[in-house]
Design a protein around this motif. Structure first.
Motif, PDB file in Angstrom:
ATOM      1  N   ALA A  75     -49.925 -54.668 -47.390  1.00 43.47           N
ATOM      2  CA  ALA A  75     -50.817 -54.767 -46.225  1.00 43.47           C
ATOM      3  C   ALA A  75     -50.564 -53.643 -45.232  1.00 43.47           C
ATOM      4  O   ALA A  75     -51.493 -53.201 -44.529  1.00 43.47           O
ATOM      5  N   TYR A  96     -52.754 -50.606 -45.544  1.00 39.57           N
ATOM      6  CA  TYR A  96     -54.109 -50.761 -45.029  1.00 39.57           C
ATOM      7  C   TYR A  96     -54.120 -50.774 -43.499  1.00 39.57           C
ATOM      8  O   TYR A  96     -55.018 -50.217 -42.870  1.00 39.57           O
ATOM      9  N   ASP A  97     -53.143 -51.427 -42.914  1.00 31.71           N
ATOM     10  CA  ASP A  97     -53.076 -51.581 -41.463  1.00 31.71           C
ATOM     11  C   ASP A  97     -51.610 -51.605 -41.033  1.00 31.71           C
ATOM     12  O   ASP A  97     -50.962 -52.636 -41.099  1.00 31.71           O
ATOM     13  N   PRO A  98     -51.070 -50.475 -40.599  1.00 30.08           N
ATOM     14  CA  PRO A  98     -49.653 -50.409 -40.212  1.00 30.08           C
ATOM     15  C   PRO A  98     -49.275 -51.361 -39.081  1.00 30.08           C
ATOM     16  O   PRO A  98     -48.101 -51.697 -38.930  1.00 30.08           O
ATOM     17  N   LEU A  99     -50.257 -51.791 -38.294  1.00 25.24           N
ATOM     18  CA  LEU A  99     -49.969 -52.697 -37.178  1.00 25.24           C
ATOM     19  C   LEU A  99     -50.511 -54.103 -37.436  1.00 25.24           C
ATOM     20  O   LEU A  99     -50.943 -54.809 -36.526  1.00 25.24           O
ATOM     21  N   VAL A 100     -50.451 -54.517 -38.706  1.00 21.32           N
ATOM     22  CA  VAL A 100     -50.944 -55.845 -39.061  1.00 21.32           C
ATOM     23  C   VAL A 100     -49.989 -56.953 -38.616  1.00 21.32           C
ATOM     24  O   VAL A 100     -50.403 -58.093 -38.402  1.00 21.32           O
ATOM     25  N   THR A 134     -53.217 -61.434 -44.142  1.00 17.60           N
ATOM     26  CA  THR A 134     -53.681 -62.063 -42.908  1.00 17.60           C
ATOM     27  C   THR A 134     -52.743 -63.191 -42.501  1.00 17.60           C
ATOM     28  O   THR A 134     -51.873 -63.610 -43.278  1.00 17.60           O
ATOM     29  N   LYS A 155     -50.738 -59.086 -35.504  1.00 15.63           N
ATOM     30  CA  LYS A 155     -51.913 -59.921 -35.754  1.00 15.63           C
ATOM     31  C   LYS A 155     -51.531 -61.169 -36.544  1.00 15.63           C
ATOM     32  O   LYS A 155     -52.021 -62.272 -36.272  1.00 15.63           O
TER      33      LYS A 155
END
Length: 320
Positions: A272, A275-279, A252, A282
């Protein structure tokens, strides 16, 4: 694009403090082809670990999920230095982002040869993986011996003018001493940390899940360890103006901010992405907003601002 996220790392101008970590996005195309990817999302991409000759890697299974993380035992599968330089690198979009090659060797001489080959290429920087075993000297990892770490960095420094980033292993007694010796050898930056060694067991067969028996643990489980190691290395590196890529369990924006406060100039994102390729956007949004909220103009103003508690109480042993 967030203008307050632009930063400089080892003389490289980056649009974002995020660096995608070696092994997590292959040789770049695995990530940059994702719908929604923007070249301003990441400051640089660290390509897959590369050895002088091709390697097939370890036997399966190579990856397993663990509580709050994952273990990987890929074994540096790669097509070798010549294929990477001649076939893969020409297809990378150099206008898209910065590219860093990660190099690994089984001897000090091999590291020097690989560094020399990439010195003649248009790669932006070289990351040295010193967690590899030294085959010539009984298999001890280069990164677990500060003097051997120095020798690896030194031979790479003598064979390239590219920025050198040394990835430090947490599996050693004194990471700050190792950092100092790498700085003495001529490294321009430090990546803190590499994975922790771990194991997962299949209770039905009573055998390790990974074919290599053990592997590198990454993900949120190692974040507290990584934060401490970044803080310890920063106490050395700040005196030499050697920047740190802080990495290990960043999921995060708040995770990333913690690493920057501890002393990291940039942050590495790896597990990460699974879990979320477009983190990444963010995380960028969160860091940028934090800087605005705290009236900071740039990431540089936040690096290493950790305020340690001044009073440390003594443990109560219960004795009278």
């Amino acid at each position: 694009m967030h203008n307050n996220l632009k930063t400089q790392f080892c003389d490289l101008q980056l649009d974002s403090p995020i660096i995608l970590l070696s092994g997590c996005v292959g040789f770049g195309e695995e990530y940059t082809r994702i719908e929604g990817f923007s070249n301003t999302d990441v400051g640089a991409i660290c390509l897959k670990g590369t050895t002088l000759e091709p390697r097939l890697g370890n036997i399966p299974s190579r990856v397993t999920e663990t509580p709050q993380g994952m273990i990987n035992a890929i074994g540096l599968q790669n097509p070798g230095t010549d294929v990477v330089i001649n076939d893969i690198m020409p297809n990378l979009d150099k206008q898209e982002t910065r590219f860093i090659i990660n190099i690994s060797g089984s001897s000090i001489e091999e590291y020097g040869k690989i560094a020399k080959r990439f010195d003649d290429s248009d790669i932006d920087a070289i990351e040295i993986n010193i967690s590899c075993p030294n085959i010539k000297e009984g298999g001890v990892a280069f990164g677990n011996d500060p003097d051997m770490s120095y020798r690896v960095v030194d031979i790479c420094r003598k064979n390239t003018t590219k920025p050198l980033i040394t990835k430090l292993s947490p599996n050693q007694t004194d990471i700050a001493l190792s950092a100092q010796r790498c700085i003495d050898g001529g490294t321009d930056g430090l990546a803190v940390i590499n994975t922790l060694m771990g194991m997962s067991i299949n209770t039905a067969t009573r055998t390790p899940v990974t074919g290599n028996n053990q592997g590198g643990l990454s993900g949120p489980a190692i974040k507290p360890v990584a934060l401490l190691k970044v803080h310890q290395v920063y106490q050395v590196s700040k005196h030499h103006n050697v920047p740190i890529i802080g990495q290990g369990g960043i999921m995060t924006a708040n995770d990333a901010i913690e690493f920057i406060i501890a002393g990291a100039a940039t942050v590495g994102i790896g597990t990460a992405l699974f879990y979320d390729p477009l983190v990444c956007p963010k995380i960028n949004d969160g860091i940028s907003q934090y800087l605005i909220d705290h009236k900071l103009n740039s990431i540089d103003e936040l690096v290493g601002t950790l305020q340690l508690n001044s009073a440390i109480s003594q443990c109560d042993t219960g004795s009278k």
